[in-house]
Design an enzyme around this catalytic site. Structure first.
Site, mmCIF file in Angstrom:
data_model
loop_
_atom_site.group_PDB
_atom_site.id
_atom_site.type_symbol
_atom_site.label_atom_id
_atom_site.label_comp_id
_atom_site.label_asym_id
_atom_site.label_seq_id
_atom_site.Cartn_x
_atom_site.Cartn_y
_atom_site.Cartn_z
ATOM 1 N N ARG A 73 6.967 -5.989 -10.416
ATOM 2 C CA ARG A 73 8.112 -6.573 -11.110
ATOM 3 C C ARG A 73 7.795 -8.044 -11.373
ATOM 4 N NH1 ARG A 73 9.364 -2.202 -12.205
ATOM 5 N NH2 ARG A 73 11.318 -1.083 -11.826
ATOM 6 N N GLU B 189 11.792 -10.975 -18.798
ATOM 7 C CA GLU B 189 11.279 -9.799 -19.489
ATOM 8 C C GLU B 189 12.331 -9.350 -20.495
ATOM 9 O OE1 GLU B 189 9.997 -5.529 -17.941
ATOM 10 O OE2 GLU B 189 8.895 -7.139 -16.954
ATOM 11 N N MET C 79 0.839 -1.203 0.000
ATOM 12 C CA MET C 79 0.000 0.000 0.000
ATOM 13 C C MET C 79 0.873 1.252 0.000
ATOM 14 S SD MET C 79 -3.087 0.463 -0.365
ATOM 15 C CE MET C 79 -4.694 0.984 0.178
ATOM 16 N N HIS D 24 5.307 -4.019 -20.255
ATOM 17 C CA HIS D 24 5.839 -3.116 -19.223
ATOM 18 C C HIS D 24 5.624 -1.643 -19.620
ATOM 19 C CE1 HIS D 24 8.977 -2.942 -15.743
ATOM 20 N NE2 HIS D 24 8.104 -1.940 -15.670
ATOM 21 N N ALA E 189 3.072 0.431 -18.004
ATOM 22 C CA ALA E 189 2.112 1.075 -17.099
ATOM 23 C C ALA E 189 2.330 2.596 -16.986
ATOM 24 C CB ALA E 189 2.160 0.429 -15.723
HETATM 25 C C1 GLV Z 1 8.622 1.042 -13.844
HETATM 26 O O1 GLV Z 1 8.463 -0.151 -13.732
HETATM 27 C C2 GLV Z 1 9.281 1.843 -12.874
HETATM 28 O O2 GLV Z 1 9.869 1.304 -11.926
HETATM 29 O O3 GLV Z 1 9.277 3.076 -13.034
#
Ligand code: GLV
Length: 321
Positions: free
Chosen positions: A238, A267, A155, A286, A288
């Site tokens: 990860r 990956e 969190m 990957h 996001a």
């Molecule tokens: C992406 O995975 C980051 O750690 O910024």
């Protein structure tokens, strides 16, 4: 003389412009392929600064080969690719880019949750493959997201941002973490749960932990066996946090309903990897934090860390590990 720096991947224009004003920039001017480890070592050897990505291994040998190195600036929030102890021992400052990617990453985790719950990947293939012949009551049935139970493992900033999104879907939100955070519970309307209890109760389990020795393999066959049969696992943290063999077995056997991963182990995932044969798995490469504005802000933040360190000032965002 402006200090010399090596940048391991092509930078967005604004960030490159700002960096070039105070440094002599040697940049690996491609997105793909990435520079091999030996190239990073060779091109960092005579530099004072290094701006790198999460895919670059930055170890003690690389630091020893670059005796003038003062700053390592990672353009990502995670920094498990960097040997932080080795940097500390050599008085090399290390920075990262927390905060600016929180919202984009939480958006994407929620997008994966929804895509997996409502089988959007399968639905797109169904239409493209010419399988759409009629409307049917039992075709491509997914799961409700609204009022379902979401379990957030870790969190921190991104976990909290995901909880805020879940509120709009009237979800019950459980969280587990190394420490309970009572102030968050009132503010976000979330409930603390022991890790195993969260796995047993959640319809969606979303992972938001750093990769450490303690979180490597956190989700294995024991944990997947605790999850509900309708459960969906989402990983934007990860790849190594999830045991890929155990996940394959759980998805193949229907032990859990689905998974959506933005990060994998290994990956990148090779196209013939057996995980990719599973219809109940969504894999993204990957991405996001991959929005125009977020990536631009990350690059600027990495440049600011680098410049501060080269000038002998404290980094605006030093890593805390
Ligand atoms: C992406 O995975 C980051 O750690 O910024």
């Amino acid at each position: 003389m402006r200090p010399e720096v090596f940048v391991t991947r092509r930078l967005p224009a604004l960030a490159l412009e700002e960096l070039s004003q105070s440094c002599q920039v040697d940049m690996w001017d491609h997105e793909s392929p990435p520079p091999p480890y030996e190239t990073i070592v060779a091109r960092t050897r005579d530099k004072e600064g290094l701006l790198c990505l999460l895919t670059d291994r930055i170890d003690a040998a690389l630091m020893d080969a670059a005796p003038g190195l003062k700053v390592i600036s990672q353009c990502a929030v995670g920094y498990d690719n960097i040997d932080i102890q080795a940097a500390r021992a050599r008085h090399i400052a290390v920075g990262n880019t927390p905060g600016v990617l929180t919202e984009a990453t939480a958006d994407f985790a929620f997008a994966l949750l929804m895509a997996s719950a409502r089988r959007i990947g399968e639905a797109i293939d169904y239409v493209r493959n010419g399988d759409w012949k009629t409307w049917g009551l039992t075709i491509l049935l997914g799961q409700d997201v609204h009022r379902a139970t979401l379990g957030i493992v870790g969190m921190g900033r991104i976990g909290q941002a995901l909880a805020r999104r879940a509120e709009g879907f009237e979800m019950r939100v459980l969280y587990s973490d190394v420490a309970r955070q009572p102030s968050l519970e009132a503010r976000l309307g979330v409930e603390y749960a022991a890790f195993d209890d969260l796995l047993q109760q959640a319809d969606f389990v979303s992972l938001h932990v750093n990769l450490t020795p303690q979180t490597t393999g956190l989700i294995g066959s024991r944990e997947l066996a605790l999850m509900k049969q309708n459960a969906i696992l989402i990983n934007t943290s990860r790849g190594q946090v999830v045991d890929p063999q155990a996940l394959y077995q759980a998805l193949k056997s229907g032990r859990i309903a689905g998974a959506a991963l933005d990060v994998t182990d290994p990956e990148p995932l090779p196209p013939d990897h057996r995980l990719l044969s599973l219809p109940n798995l969504i894999v993204a490469p990957h991405i996001a934090s991959a929005t125009e504005s977020t990536r631009g802000r990350m690059a600027l933040m990495a440049v600011h860390n680098l410049i501060a360190g080269l000038e002998g000032n404290p980094l605006p965002n030093p890593v805390s590990g």
